[in-house]
Scaffold this motif. Structure first.
Motif, PDB file in Angstrom:
ATOM      1  N   LYS A 153       0.878  -1.189   0.000  1.00 40.39           N
ATOM      2  CA  LYS A 153       0.000   0.000   0.000  1.00 40.39           C
ATOM      3  C   LYS A 153       0.907   1.229   0.000  1.00 40.39           C
ATOM      4  CE  LYS A 153      -1.880   2.879   1.956  1.00 40.39           C
ATOM      5  NZ  LYS A 153      -1.764   4.310   1.642  1.00 40.39           N
ATOM      6  N   SER A 155       1.900   5.350  -0.436  1.00 38.58           N
ATOM      7  CA  SER A 155       1.261   6.530   0.179  1.00 38.58           C
ATOM      8  C   SER A 155       0.452   7.312  -0.838  1.00 38.58           C
ATOM      9  CB  SER A 155       2.320   7.455   0.782  1.00 38.58           C
ATOM     10  OG  SER A 155       1.686   8.625   1.268  1.00 38.58           O
ATOM     11  N   GLU A 156      -0.760   7.673  -0.426  1.00 38.77           N
ATOM     12  CA  GLU A 156      -1.626   8.498  -1.272  1.00 38.77           C
ATOM     13  C   GLU A 156      -1.097   9.922  -1.401  1.00 38.77           C
ATOM     14  OE1 GLU A 156      -2.032   7.623   1.788  1.00 38.77           O
ATOM     15  OE2 GLU A 156      -3.249   9.017   2.957  1.00 38.77           O
ATOM     16  N   ASN A 204       4.724   7.743  10.457  1.00 39.53           N
ATOM     17  CA  ASN A 204       4.792   8.426  11.762  1.00 39.53           C
ATOM     18  C   ASN A 204       4.261   7.561  12.904  1.00 39.53           C
ATOM     19  OD1 ASN A 204       1.847   9.126  12.354  1.00 39.53           O
ATOM     20  ND2 ASN A 204       2.085   9.876  10.264  1.00 39.53           N
ATOM     21  N   LEU A 226       9.736   4.211  12.111  1.00 44.48           N
ATOM     22  CA  LEU A 226       9.156   5.524  12.423  1.00 44.48           C
ATOM     23  C   LEU A 226      10.232   6.610  12.334  1.00 44.48           C
ATOM     24  CD1 LEU A 226       6.980   4.272  15.433  1.00 44.48           C
ATOM     25  CD2 LEU A 226       6.425   4.261  12.996  1.00 44.48           C
ATOM     26  N   GLU A 349       9.445  16.434  15.447  1.00 39.87           N
ATOM     27  CA  GLU A 349      10.357  16.158  14.334  1.00 39.87           C
ATOM     28  C   GLU A 349      10.125  17.224  13.269  1.00 39.87           C
ATOM     29  OE1 GLU A 349       9.520  12.404  12.488  1.00 39.87           O
ATOM     30  OE2 GLU A 349      11.139  12.589  11.039  1.00 39.87           O
TER      31      GLU A 349
HETATM   32  P1  NAD Z   1       2.185   9.091   5.312  1.00 44.44           P
HETATM   33  O1  NAD Z   1       1.265  10.176   5.730  1.00 44.44           O
HETATM   34  O2  NAD Z   1       2.370   8.812   3.860  1.00 44.44           O
HETATM   35  O3  NAD Z   1       1.716   7.803   6.089  1.00 44.44           O
HETATM   36  C1  NAD Z   1       2.316   6.546   5.932  1.00 44.44           C
HETATM   37  C2  NAD Z   1       1.248   5.547   5.559  1.00 44.44           C
HETATM   38  O4  NAD Z   1       0.246   5.463   6.566  1.00 44.44           O
HETATM   39  C3  NAD Z   1       0.529   5.877   4.259  1.00 44.44           C
HETATM   40  O5  NAD Z   1       0.501   4.723   3.441  1.00 44.44           O
HETATM   41  C4  NAD Z   1      -0.839   6.292   4.712  1.00 44.44           C
HETATM   42  O6  NAD Z   1      -1.861   5.978   3.776  1.00 44.44           O
HETATM   43  C5  NAD Z   1      -1.049   5.506   5.974  1.00 44.44           C
HETATM   44  N1  NAD Z   1      -1.980   6.179   6.896  1.00 44.44           N
HETATM   45  C6  NAD Z   1      -2.034   7.510   7.153  1.00 44.44           C
HETATM   46  N2  NAD Z   1      -3.008   7.761   8.076  1.00 44.44           N
HETATM   47  C7  NAD Z   1      -3.564   6.573   8.402  1.00 44.44           C
HETATM   48  C8  NAD Z   1      -4.604   6.160   9.306  1.00 44.44           C
HETATM   49  N3  NAD Z   1      -5.259   7.041  10.067  1.00 44.44           N
HETATM   50  N4  NAD Z   1      -4.896   4.843   9.375  1.00 44.44           N
HETATM   51  C9  NAD Z   1      -4.229   3.951   8.620  1.00 44.44           C
HETATM   52  N5  NAD Z   1      -3.233   4.270   7.766  1.00 44.44           N
HETATM   53  C10 NAD Z   1      -2.913   5.564   7.639  1.00 44.44           C
HETATM   54  O7  NAD Z   1       3.665   9.333   5.848  1.00 44.44           O
HETATM   55  P2  NAD Z   1       4.107  10.137   7.122  1.00 44.44           P
HETATM   56  O8  NAD Z   1       3.754   9.379   8.347  1.00 44.44           O
HETATM   57  O9  NAD Z   1       3.720  11.569   7.011  1.00 44.44           O
HETATM   58  O10 NAD Z   1       5.699  10.047   6.927  1.00 44.44           O
HETATM   59  C11 NAD Z   1       6.533  10.843   7.626  1.00 44.44           C
HETATM   60  C12 NAD Z   1       7.007  10.142   8.895  1.00 44.44           C
HETATM   61  O11 NAD Z   1       7.564   8.889   8.569  1.00 44.44           O
HETATM   62  C13 NAD Z   1       8.102  10.897   9.615  1.00 44.44           C
HETATM   63  O12 NAD Z   1       7.896  10.804  10.999  1.00 44.44           O
HETATM   64  C14 NAD Z   1       9.352  10.147   9.208  1.00 44.44           C
HETATM   65  O13 NAD Z   1      10.424  10.294  10.096  1.00 44.44           O
HETATM   66  C15 NAD Z   1       8.857   8.757   9.141  1.00 44.44           C
HETATM   67  N6  NAD Z   1       9.676   7.979   8.241  1.00 44.44           N
HETATM   68  C16 NAD Z   1      10.398   6.949   8.757  1.00 44.44           C
HETATM   69  C17 NAD Z   1      11.220   6.211   7.910  1.00 44.44           C
HETATM   70  C18 NAD Z   1      12.057   5.083   8.418  1.00 44.44           C
HETATM   71  O14 NAD Z   1      12.629   4.387   7.590  1.00 44.44           O
HETATM   72  N7  NAD Z   1      12.143   4.840   9.709  1.00 44.44           N
HETATM   73  C19 NAD Z   1      11.280   6.524   6.560  1.00 44.44           C
HETATM   74  C20 NAD Z   1      10.510   7.571   6.079  1.00 44.44           C
HETATM   75  C21 NAD Z   1       9.692   8.286   6.931  1.00 44.44           C
END
Ligand code: NAD
Length: 449
Positions: A153, A155-156, A204, A226, A349
């Motif tokens: 899945k 990311s949208e 996140n 995360l 962050e």
């Molecule tokens: P995002 O908003 O794209 O979310 C990630 C995924 O979660 C998406 O596929 C999204 O559809 C899904 N999602 C969002 N809300 C949801 C919900 N309520 N219920 C179910 N699924 C849901 O990405 P993001 O979280 O904004 O990414 C940024 C964060 O990710 C930062 O905190 C970053 O540090 C972390 N990150 C970590 C790594 C790592 O390798 N550890 C890599 C990249 C990003």
């Protein structure tokens, strides 16, 4: 009476259940287990990257204005390197281990024991938007290497890339064993209601908790990749121009939207002054006098993230940067000096192109500052002093620890990449991906005679 929304929900649930059932049925046939199938899928995944380099870079430009050089390096070359490394070693990694006789004391003569990896079954990979190709398909490579059926899945929030992967994955990978579901919260919620054998989530911590709660219903193990505030300690004994060049490159790549980007700098007041000057030179060297017109500089992913990061620009005093353009989703590379632990920019962050310099008297204060906060995904140090390195390693905790070159540890495939505490659980890359998506089964053979 059922409403349209309820009907949509029901059909989404049914479609999702049918898709997962199909993947489970494929896994049950044993089709994904042989080494030959795994290697063939990895070779095809490699071809997906090499034959679609330009299309991948175009999609990333559309979603994030990602500079082409960054797109090739992080979202094509790095995954290809991971795949090549896995193909070169997979057979060896899969070789069952065997214990020596000393471990088998007390068992009948001729007994043998050891471990072997077996695939978990059908796994779900949920990816974020910031490195949308790498963070979707490197986990998929690991899950293929381990012999699983996979549902991805994307990311949208990176729609062009999501659409591209939904189109390419079925063309290259075995469509009976690997599927892509596009969508946002409703689709992910429907997926999380299903039973998987592993869930690999990158994103996140708030959503990480939703994922883990849903997984608990089925006792499904999770990997949570995360984020968090990754600190950088800069010692007095360093060449600040080298430090500034490496820091600026790591921090401002992808406009700061990198999970392991240096979040803030801890250093003494004199080094902070020297860094202010050196960072300004380094940023100009990377993006010229006007980063907004540089092809080498990216954009915020959307207005929500633009607004969130813009609100963090007023902490401390501005050394340079600070210019914003909402219509263009542009935030200039920005350095803030004299920032304290209570400032807004230090409360979350940053995930954007803002680098706070926080002054500390010495290493003790830096270590206390780090340990007062959540365990970060990465911790970086610039120092020539072995005692400083030893103390940072021994007296703090983080997902990864890197001296001298921030973010480079994730390119070393044999190192586990992952967080600890608030920055996540579990790890992957190279042999660690195989371990993440496999069960290590214990085996004991006792002779009958
Ligand atoms: P995002 O908003 O794209 O979310 C990630 C995924 O979660 C998406 O596929 C999204 O559809 C899904 N999602 C969002 N809300 C949801 C919900 N309520 N219920 C179910 N699924 C849901 O990405 P993001 O979280 O904004 O990414 C940024 C964060 O990710 C930062 O905190 C970053 O540090 C972390 N990150 C970590 C790594 C790592 O390798 N550890 C890599 C990249 C990003």
């Amino acid at each position: 009476m059922t409403t349209t929304t309820e009907t949509t929900d029901i059909s989404l649930r049914e479609d999702t259940a049918a898709l997962v059932a199909r993947l489970r049925a494929t896994f049950a046939t044993g089709r994904t287990r042989p080494l030959a199938w795994r290697e063939e899928q990895l070779r095809r995944l490699r071809a997906l990257f090499t034959e679609n380099r330009e299309a991948i870079a175009d999609a990333l430009h559309s979603d994030l204005r990602k500079p082409r050089r960054e797109a090739y390096a992080a979202e094509v070359d790095l995954p290809v390197h991971e795949i090549d490394h896995t193909l070169a070693h997979l057979a060896q990694w899969l070789t069952p281990t065997s214990l020596d006789q000393e471990s088998l004391a007390g068992l009948p003569q001729g007994s043998t024991a050891g471990t072997q990896y077996e695939p978990l079954g059908t796994v779900l990979v949920i990816a974020p938007w910031n490195y949308p190709v790498q963070l979707s398909l490197v986990p998929v490579a690991g899950a293929l290497a381990a012999g699983n059926a996979i549902l991805l899945k994307p990311s949208e929030l990176a729609p062009a890339t999501s659409e591209l992967m939904a189109r390419l994955v079925p063309r290259y990978l075995d469509p009976e064993a690997v599927a892509v579901v596009e969508g946002g919260i409703p689709e992910t919620t429907a997926l999380l209601a299903q039973r998987f054998d592993h869930i690999f989530y990158t994103g996140n911590g708030t959503v990480g908790r939703i994922v883990m709660r849903a997984a608990a219903e089925h006792l499904t193990p999770v990997t949570l990749e995360l984020g968090g505030k990754s600190p950088v300690f800069v010692d007095q004994d360093t060449d600040v121009s080298v430090v500034a060049a490496r820091l600026a490159d790591a921090k401002f790549r992808n406009a700061g939207q990198t999970c392991v980007a240096p979040d803030y700098v801890l250093t003494d007041p004199a080094t902070a002054r020297a860094l202010e000057v050196a960072l300004a030179e380094a940023v100009e060297g990377l993006f010229g006098p006007d980063p907004q017109s540089s092809e080498a500089y990216g954009r915020m992913v959307n207005q929500r993230h633009f607004d969130r990061v813009s609100a963090l620009l007023d902490s401390g005093t501005r050394v340079f940067g600070g210019r914003t353009d909402r219509d263009d989703l542009y935030i200039a590379p920005t350095v803030l000096a004299g920032v304290t632990g209570d400032d807004p920019v230090m409360r979350e962050e940053i995930f954007g192109p803002v680098l706070p310099l926080v002054e500390v008297a010495d290493l003790d204060e830096a270590i206390a500052f780090i340990n007062d906060r959540d365990k970060p995904l990465a911790l970086y140090g610039f120092t020539e002093n072995e005692t400083t390195r030893r103390r940072l390693a021994a007296e703090t905790s983080s997902g990864g620890l890197g001296f001298g070159l921030p973010m480079a540890h994730l390119r070393v495939s044999d190192l586990p990449f992952g967080g600890v505490g608030e920055s996540g659980m579990g790890s992957y890359h190279g042999p660690h991906s195989l371990a993440a998506f496999s069960h290590r089964r214990a085996r004991l053979d006792v002779p009958l005679g």
